[in-house]
Design a protein around this motif. Structure first.
Motif, PDB file in Angstrom:
ATOM      1  N   ALA A   1       3.184  -6.916  44.336  1.00 22.88           N
ATOM      2  CA  ALA A   1       3.094  -7.221  45.703  1.00 22.88           C
ATOM      3  C   ALA A   1       3.429  -9.421  45.925  1.00 22.88           C
ATOM      4  O   ALA A   1       4.379  -9.513  46.200  1.00 22.88           O
ATOM      5  CB  ALA A   1       2.927  -7.222  47.002  1.00 22.88           C
ATOM      6  N   VAL A   2       2.229  -9.496  45.108  1.00 18.39           N
ATOM      7  CA  VAL A   2       2.069 -11.028  45.275  1.00 18.39           C
ATOM      8  C   VAL A   2       3.198 -11.477  44.211  1.00 18.39           C
ATOM      9  O   VAL A   2       3.935 -12.260  44.218  1.00 18.39           O
ATOM     10  CB  VAL A   2       0.680 -11.230  44.828  1.00 18.39           C
ATOM     11  N   VAL A   3       3.054 -10.725  43.138  1.00 13.42           N
ATOM     12  CA  VAL A   3       4.595 -11.099  42.487  1.00 13.42           C
ATOM     13  C   VAL A   3       5.718 -11.243  42.650  1.00 13.42           C
ATOM     14  O   VAL A   3       6.422 -12.137  43.013  1.00 13.42           O
ATOM     15  CB  VAL A   3       4.055 -10.039  40.601  1.00 13.42           C
ATOM     16  N   ASP A   4       6.181 -10.406  43.372  1.00  7.30           N
ATOM     17  CA  ASP A   4       7.367 -10.391  44.724  1.00  7.30           C
ATOM     18  C   ASP A   4       7.793 -11.560  45.274  1.00  7.30           C
ATOM     19  O   ASP A   4       8.274 -12.439  45.145  1.00  7.30           O
ATOM     20  CB  ASP A   4       7.182  -8.529  44.765  1.00  7.30           C
ATOM     21  N   MET A   5       6.605 -11.502  46.061  1.00  4.01           N
ATOM     22  CA  MET A   5       6.140 -12.608  47.324  1.00  4.01           C
ATOM     23  C   MET A   5       6.825 -14.059  46.211  1.00  4.01           C
ATOM     24  O   MET A   5       7.423 -15.041  47.310  1.00  4.01           O
ATOM     25  CB  MET A   5       5.394 -12.123  47.853  1.00  4.01           C
ATOM     26  N   TYR A   6       6.041 -14.581  45.120  1.00  2.00           N
ATOM     27  CA  TYR A   6       6.156 -15.782  44.858  1.00  2.00           C
ATOM     28  C   TYR A   6       7.199 -15.933  44.034  1.00  2.00           C
ATOM     29  O   TYR A   6       7.651 -16.678  44.285  1.00  2.00           O
ATOM     30  CB  TYR A   6       4.805 -15.192  43.630  1.00  2.00           C
ATOM     31  N   TYR A   7       7.579 -14.752  43.589  1.00  2.00           N
ATOM     32  CA  TYR A   7       9.495 -15.176  42.887  1.00  2.00           C
ATOM     33  C   TYR A   7      10.351 -15.275  43.633  1.00  2.00           C
ATOM     34  O   TYR A   7      10.904 -16.174  43.536  1.00  2.00           O
ATOM     35  CB  TYR A   7       9.761 -13.682  42.220  1.00  2.00           C
ATOM     36  N   ASP A   8      10.141 -14.526  44.812  1.00  2.00           N
ATOM     37  CA  ASP A   8      11.195 -14.672  46.125  1.00  2.00           C
ATOM     38  C   ASP A   8      10.225 -16.100  47.045  1.00  2.00           C
ATOM     39  O   ASP A   8      11.381 -17.387  47.068  1.00  2.00           O
ATOM     40  CB  ASP A   8      10.936 -14.133  47.295  1.00  2.00           C
ATOM     41  N   PHE A   9       9.746 -16.718  47.015  1.00  2.00           N
ATOM     42  CA  PHE A   9       9.072 -18.450  46.926  1.00  2.00           C
ATOM     43  C   PHE A   9       9.897 -19.141  45.950  1.00  2.00           C
ATOM     44  O   PHE A   9      10.774 -20.027  46.144  1.00  2.00           O
ATOM     45  CB  PHE A   9       7.502 -18.617  46.732  1.00  2.00           C
ATOM     46  N   THR A  10       9.432 -18.794  44.968  1.00  2.00           N
ATOM     47  CA  THR A  10      10.581 -19.421  43.878  1.00  2.00           C
ATOM     48  C   THR A  10      11.595 -19.762  44.011  1.00  2.00           C
ATOM     49  O   THR A  10      12.347 -20.689  43.814  1.00  2.00           O
ATOM     50  CB  THR A  10      10.119 -19.590  42.285  1.00  2.00           C
ATOM     51  N   ARG A  11      12.368 -18.812  44.052  1.00  2.00           N
ATOM     52  CA  ARG A  11      14.249 -18.814  44.829  1.00  2.00           C
ATOM     53  C   ARG A  11      14.182 -19.647  45.506  1.00  2.00           C
ATOM     54  O   ARG A  11      15.522 -20.045  45.547  1.00  2.00           O
ATOM     55  CB  ARG A  11      14.026 -17.526  44.056  1.00  2.00           C
ATOM     56  N   GLU A  12      13.431 -18.956  46.860  1.00  2.00           N
ATOM     57  CA  GLU A  12      13.888 -20.151  48.230  1.00  2.00           C
ATOM     58  C   GLU A  12      13.675 -21.545  47.982  1.00  2.00           C
ATOM     59  O   GLU A  12      14.580 -22.519  48.231  1.00  2.00           O
ATOM     60  CB  GLU A  12      12.671 -19.425  49.102  1.00  2.00           C
ATOM     61  N   VAL A  13      12.527 -22.060  47.205  1.00  2.00           N
ATOM     62  CA  VAL A  13      12.048 -23.314  47.287  1.00  2.00           C
ATOM     63  C   VAL A  13      12.946 -23.967  45.910  1.00  2.00           C
ATOM     64  O   VAL A  13      13.425 -25.093  46.246  1.00  2.00           O
ATOM     65  CB  VAL A  13      11.026 -23.756  46.679  1.00  2.00           C
ATOM     66  N   PHE A  14      13.559 -23.189  44.744  1.00  2.00           N
ATOM     67  CA  PHE A  14      14.583 -23.636  43.987  1.00  2.00           C
ATOM     68  C   PHE A  14      16.035 -23.474  43.871  1.00  2.00           C
ATOM     69  O   PHE A  14      16.488 -22.699  42.102  1.00  2.00           O
ATOM     70  CB  PHE A  14      13.963 -23.743  42.755  1.00  2.00           C
ATOM     71  N   THR A  15      16.629 -23.804  45.643  1.00  2.33           N
ATOM     72  CA  THR A  15      17.398 -22.731  45.288  1.00  2.33           C
ATOM     73  C   THR A  15      18.743 -22.993  44.239  1.00  2.33           C
ATOM     74  O   THR A  15      20.153 -22.563  43.604  1.00  2.33           O
ATOM     75  CB  THR A  15      18.084 -23.312  46.322  1.00  2.33           C
ATOM     76  N   GLU A  16      18.496 -24.496  43.858  1.00  5.33           N
ATOM     77  CA  GLU A  16      19.760 -24.698  43.124  1.00  5.33           C
ATOM     78  C   GLU A  16      19.391 -24.626  41.471  1.00  5.33           C
ATOM     79  O   GLU A  16      20.349 -25.116  40.138  1.00  5.33           O
ATOM     80  CB  GLU A  16      20.001 -26.429  43.159  1.00  5.33           C
TER      81      GLU A  16
ATOM     82  N   THR B   1      -2.201 -36.106  56.534  1.00  6.78           N
ATOM     83  CA  THR B   1      -1.295 -37.249  56.515  1.00  6.78           C
ATOM     84  C   THR B   1      -0.850 -37.310  55.473  1.00  6.78           C
ATOM     85  O   THR B   1      -1.024 -36.465  53.798  1.00  6.78           O
ATOM     86  CB  THR B   1      -2.326 -39.024  55.866  1.00  6.78           C
ATOM     87  N   PRO B   2       0.700 -37.022  55.866  1.00  5.68           N
ATOM     88  CA  PRO B   2       1.636 -36.450  54.197  1.00  5.68           C
ATOM     89  C   PRO B   2       1.870 -38.023  53.298  1.00  5.68           C
ATOM     90  O   PRO B   2       1.534 -38.928  53.408  1.00  5.68           O
ATOM     91  CB  PRO B   2       3.180 -37.517  55.234  1.00  5.68           C
ATOM     92  N   MET B   3       2.044 -37.416  52.031  1.00  5.15           N
ATOM     93  CA  MET B   3       1.369 -37.830  50.796  1.00  5.15           C
ATOM     94  C   MET B   3       2.687 -38.551  49.533  1.00  5.15           C
ATOM     95  O   MET B   3       2.914 -39.527  49.644  1.00  5.15           O
ATOM     96  CB  MET B   3       0.278 -37.573  50.130  1.00  5.15           C
ATOM     97  N   PHE B   4       3.186 -36.903  49.837  1.00  2.00           N
ATOM     98  CA  PHE B   4       4.167 -37.597  48.832  1.00  2.00           C
ATOM     99  C   PHE B   4       5.110 -36.665  49.435  1.00  2.00           C
ATOM    100  O   PHE B   4       5.345 -35.334  50.390  1.00  2.00           O
ATOM    101  CB  PHE B   4       3.402 -37.215  47.557  1.00  2.00           C
ATOM    102  N   ILE B   5       6.621 -37.235  48.660  1.00  5.63           N
ATOM    103  CA  ILE B   5       8.237 -36.745  49.376  1.00  5.63           C
ATOM    104  C   ILE B   5       8.776 -36.551  47.615  1.00  5.63           C
ATOM    105  O   ILE B   5       8.704 -37.738  46.938  1.00  5.63           O
ATOM    106  CB  ILE B   5       8.570 -36.694  50.298  1.00  5.63           C
ATOM    107  N   ASN B   6       9.029 -35.706  47.094  1.00  9.00           N
ATOM    108  CA  ASN B   6       9.564 -35.061  45.660  1.00  9.00           C
ATOM    109  C   ASN B   6      10.825 -35.030  45.802  1.00  9.00           C
ATOM    110  O   ASN B   6      11.734 -34.892  46.912  1.00  9.00           O
ATOM    111  CB  ASN B   6       9.244 -33.954  45.325  1.00  9.00           C
ATOM    112  N   PHE B   7      11.658 -35.883  45.063  1.00  7.30           N
ATOM    113  CA  PHE B   7      13.283 -36.408  45.117  1.00  7.30           C
ATOM    114  C   PHE B   7      13.382 -35.059  43.531  1.00  7.30           C
ATOM    115  O   PHE B   7      12.806 -35.570  42.807  1.00  7.30           O
ATOM    116  CB  PHE B   7      13.575 -37.715  45.068  1.00  7.30           C
ATOM    117  N   GLU B   8      14.526 -34.793  43.620  1.00  6.84           N
ATOM    118  CA  GLU B   8      15.297 -34.420  42.374  1.00  6.84           C
ATOM    119  C   GLU B   8      16.412 -34.802  43.018  1.00  6.84           C
ATOM    120  O   GLU B   8      17.456 -34.650  43.717  1.00  6.84           O
ATOM    121  CB  GLU B   8      14.989 -32.701  42.657  1.00  6.84           C
ATOM    122  N   ARG B   9      17.569 -34.332  40.936  1.00  7.46           N
ATOM    123  CA  ARG B   9      19.116 -35.084  41.294  1.00  7.46           C
ATOM    124  C   ARG B   9      19.217 -34.009  39.808  1.00  7.46           C
ATOM    125  O   ARG B   9      17.965 -34.136  38.828  1.00  7.46           O
ATOM    126  CB  ARG B   9      19.253 -36.519  41.407  1.00  7.46           C
TER     127      ARG B   9
END
Length: 148
Positions: free
Chosen positions: A13-28, A136-144
């Protein structure tokens, strides 16, 4: 909703959710084979990272968090890194995410550690963290893309 510890029987179950999490975060991005997700979760277990599940009152697993003690190899003071918290989309309007993040905060307090928590701006986790915790927010990631 309630929290409970991770058991080895929850591995799939954790593997499945981690896989879904990664697909949501890295959509492109192209996501690796699920085999690598099994290996990663296995590494979390071997390292003794804290994996906590959130369930419905009838025991259905609806999310998880993974956190661990860190000090960047001695580069900083020790802290508790709430690296991942994932809740299935259909439960995101519940208190599941709050329970997971609050647990990370409480563990950090118990261990007298600074806390680091990650959250995506797009899904409102940043607002929840600001509302409930003095963070306190510390970092924002940028990707291109290479040719973008």
């Amino acid at each position: 909703m309630m929290l409970r510890p991770f058991f080895l029987s929850d591995y799939e179950a954790v593997v499945d959710m981690y896989y879904d999490f990664t697909r949501e975060v890295f959509t492109e991005r192209k996501i690796g084979y699920k085999y690598f997700f099994y290996k990663t979760v296995q590494e979390w277990i071997k390292k003794g990272n804290d994996i906590v599940l959130v369930t419905t009152d009838d025991g259905e697993i609806v999310g998880f968090s993974m956190a661990f003690y860190d000090d960047f190899g001695g580069l900083t003071e020790p802290f508790y890194n709430g690296e991942i918290a994932y809740v299935k989309p259909e439960y995101r309007k519940s208190k599941a995410a709050y329970l997971l993040y609050n647990n990370v905060v409480e563990v950090a307090k118990e261990r007298n550690l600074l806390i680091v928590a990650n959250g995506r701006v797009e899904n409102g986790i940043d607002k929840m963290i600001k509302k409930h915790y003095k963070a306190t927010p510390m970092f924002i990631n940028f990707e291109r893309k290479p040719n973008g």
